[in-house]
Scaffold this active site. Sequence first.
Site, short mmCIF file in Angstrom:
data_model
loop_
_atom_site.label_atom_id
_atom_site.label_comp_id
_atom_site.label_asym_id
_atom_site.label_seq_id
_atom_site.Cartn_x
_atom_site.Cartn_y
_atom_site.Cartn_z
N ASP A 1 0.85 -1.20 0.00
CA ASP A 1 0.00 0.00 0.00
C ASP A 1 0.89 1.24 0.00
O ASP A 1 1.58 1.53 0.97
CB ASP A 1 -0.89 0.00 1.26
CG ASP A 1 -1.84 1.19 1.26
OD1 ASP A 1 -2.94 1.06 0.70
OD2 ASP A 1 -1.47 2.25 1.80
N TYR B 1 3.37 9.84 -0.72
CA TYR B 1 4.46 9.26 0.08
C TYR B 1 5.82 9.47 -0.60
O TYR B 1 6.85 9.32 0.04
CB TYR B 1 4.25 7.75 0.33
CG TYR B 1 2.99 7.35 1.07
CD1 TYR B 1 2.17 8.30 1.68
CD2 TYR B 1 2.60 6.02 1.14
CE1 TYR B 1 1.01 7.93 2.34
CE2 TYR B 1 1.43 5.64 1.81
CZ TYR B 1 0.64 6.60 2.39
OH TYR B 1 -0.52 6.23 3.04
N LYS C 1 -2.64 5.94 -4.39
CA LYS C 1 -3.73 6.89 -4.08
C LYS C 1 -3.48 8.24 -4.74
O LYS C 1 -2.34 8.68 -4.85
CB LYS C 1 -3.82 7.10 -2.55
CG LYS C 1 -3.74 5.81 -1.74
CD LYS C 1 -3.91 6.01 -0.25
CE LYS C 1 -3.52 4.76 0.51
NZ LYS C 1 -2.12 4.66 0.88
N HIS D 1 -7.39 9.74 -1.97
CA HIS D 1 -6.70 9.66 -0.68
C HIS D 1 -7.49 10.30 0.47
O HIS D 1 -7.55 9.77 1.57
CB HIS D 1 -5.32 10.30 -0.81
CG HIS D 1 -4.31 9.82 0.18
ND1 HIS D 1 -2.97 9.72 -0.11
CD2 HIS D 1 -4.44 9.41 1.46
CE1 HIS D 1 -2.32 9.27 0.96
NE2 HIS D 1 -3.19 9.07 1.93
P1 NAD Z 1 0.78 1.62 11.96
O1 NAD Z 1 -0.36 1.56 12.91
O2 NAD Z 1 1.02 0.50 11.01
O3 NAD Z 1 2.03 1.91 12.85
C1 NAD Z 1 3.34 1.88 12.33
C2 NAD Z 1 4.29 2.07 13.49
O4 NAD Z 1 4.02 1.09 14.50
C3 NAD Z 1 5.72 1.82 13.06
O5 NAD Z 1 6.32 2.97 12.60
C4 NAD Z 1 6.34 1.31 14.35
O6 NAD Z 1 6.73 2.41 15.12
C5 NAD Z 1 5.21 0.60 15.03
N1 NAD Z 1 5.25 -0.87 14.85
C6 NAD Z 1 5.06 -1.59 13.71
N2 NAD Z 1 5.12 -2.91 13.97
C7 NAD Z 1 5.39 -3.02 15.29
C8 NAD Z 1 5.58 -4.12 16.16
N3 NAD Z 1 5.48 -5.38 15.72
N4 NAD Z 1 5.84 -3.87 17.47
C9 NAD Z 1 5.89 -2.61 17.94
N5 NAD Z 1 5.72 -1.51 17.18
C10 NAD Z 1 5.47 -1.72 15.85
O7 NAD Z 1 0.63 3.01 11.17
P2 NAD Z 1 0.72 3.51 9.69
O8 NAD Z 1 2.02 3.22 9.07
O9 NAD Z 1 0.29 4.92 9.73
O10 NAD Z 1 -0.42 2.69 8.95
C11 NAD Z 1 -0.17 1.55 8.14
C12 NAD Z 1 -0.32 1.88 6.69
O11 NAD Z 1 -1.60 2.44 6.44
C13 NAD Z 1 0.64 2.97 6.18
O12 NAD Z 1 1.96 2.52 6.03
C14 NAD Z 1 -0.04 3.37 4.92
O13 NAD Z 1 0.18 2.41 3.90
C15 NAD Z 1 -1.49 3.36 5.35
N6 NAD Z 1 -1.94 4.69 5.80
C16 NAD Z 1 -2.89 5.33 5.06
C17 NAD Z 1 -3.35 6.57 5.42
C18 NAD Z 1 -4.40 7.21 4.59
O14 NAD Z 1 -4.68 8.41 4.79
N7 NAD Z 1 -5.02 6.52 3.68
C19 NAD Z 1 -2.84 7.22 6.55
C20 NAD Z 1 -1.87 6.57 7.30
C21 NAD Z 1 -1.44 5.30 6.92
#
Ligand code: NAD
Length: 273
Positions: free
Chosen positions: A45, A50, A75, A108
């Site tokens: 994704d 990004y 997106k 998005h």
């Molecule tokens: P997430 O909830 O996946 O959190 C990521 C963070 O959690 C990492 O940076 C790390 O610090 C921590 N983490 C990951 N695995 C872990 C583990 N096993 N143990 C402990 N900590 C851990 O947040 P995200 O990256 O914002 O969301 C996931 C994906 O969703 C993004 O990468 C993106 O592809 C998508 N996203 C979309 C939007 C949107 O507006 N459409 C916004 C934010 C994210």
Amino acid sequence: MTVPSLPLNDGTTIPQLGFGVFKVDPAETERIVTDALEVGYRHIDTAAVYGNEEGVGRAIANSGIARDELFVTTKLWNDRHGAEESKRALGESLEKLGLDHVDLYLIHWPAPANDSSVETWEAFPAYQEQGLVTSIGVSNFDHRYLPAILETGIIPTVDQIECHPQFQQVQTRPLLTEHDIRIEAWGPLGQGQVDYASTVIGEIAAAHGKSWAQTIIRWHLQKGHIVFPKSNNRSRMEENFSVFDFELADDEMTAIDSLESNGRVSADPADVN
Ligand code: NAD
């Protein structure tokens, strides 16, 4: 390990667990996505904003994995809304990714100040007809913005939206269920900003010999959410992928459900333009 695929309302399927690349440094994206593909992720994704579509594309190209075994989402950013502009933006994304089509293309954010998300959405089916995208959907369209999209009669396959145990989209969820629109849960781990280990999730995790993160991912999967946690760290990528060898009981699911507290950790769609 085969990740289950879920049916979408347009007759296609999507791998339920993927890998997200929000805030993955463009200079490191190729290596990080290569790691994720080696771990076993087949659903990536990304988004134009990004700035790392090229790195995603290079990792895919070098992986040797057949295109039809991969599911790639990108997106459309807020400043590219509109029928003509979105077509150009999609072309740019495909070029950066080095792909002739993406599996899923999303608006998005509703970006209400632009007042052009409906016009943009009405342009999306043509991209399917042209073979540039397989499925279409929206992102961050909550109960305030989804009705205008539904009025077009073009039903999104997914709504990618902030969703984790303390913010479960209570107001938007009934509309999504009614129209068979899947939740793609972004920020599935609360973006690492919530001390979930100190909640009941920590206890449930310990009972299963799993981490708090694996327990939350499992909760999402059993809720029917599509989920793509992000990590730059290969051992966490493996941890987050290792969620198919245990199951949460109904009372454990209910205990996690009860953490709902309207606790958004990121931006309100009303404020993102
Ligand atoms: P997430 O909830 O996946 O959190 C990521 C963070 O959690 C990492 O940076 C790390 O610090 C921590 N983490 C990951 N695995 C872990 C583990 N096993 N143990 C402990 N900590 C851990 O947040 P995200 O990256 O914002 O969301 C996931 C994906 O969703 C993004 O990468 C993106 O592809 C998508 N996203 C979309 C939007 C949107 O507006 N459409 C916004 C934010 C994210």
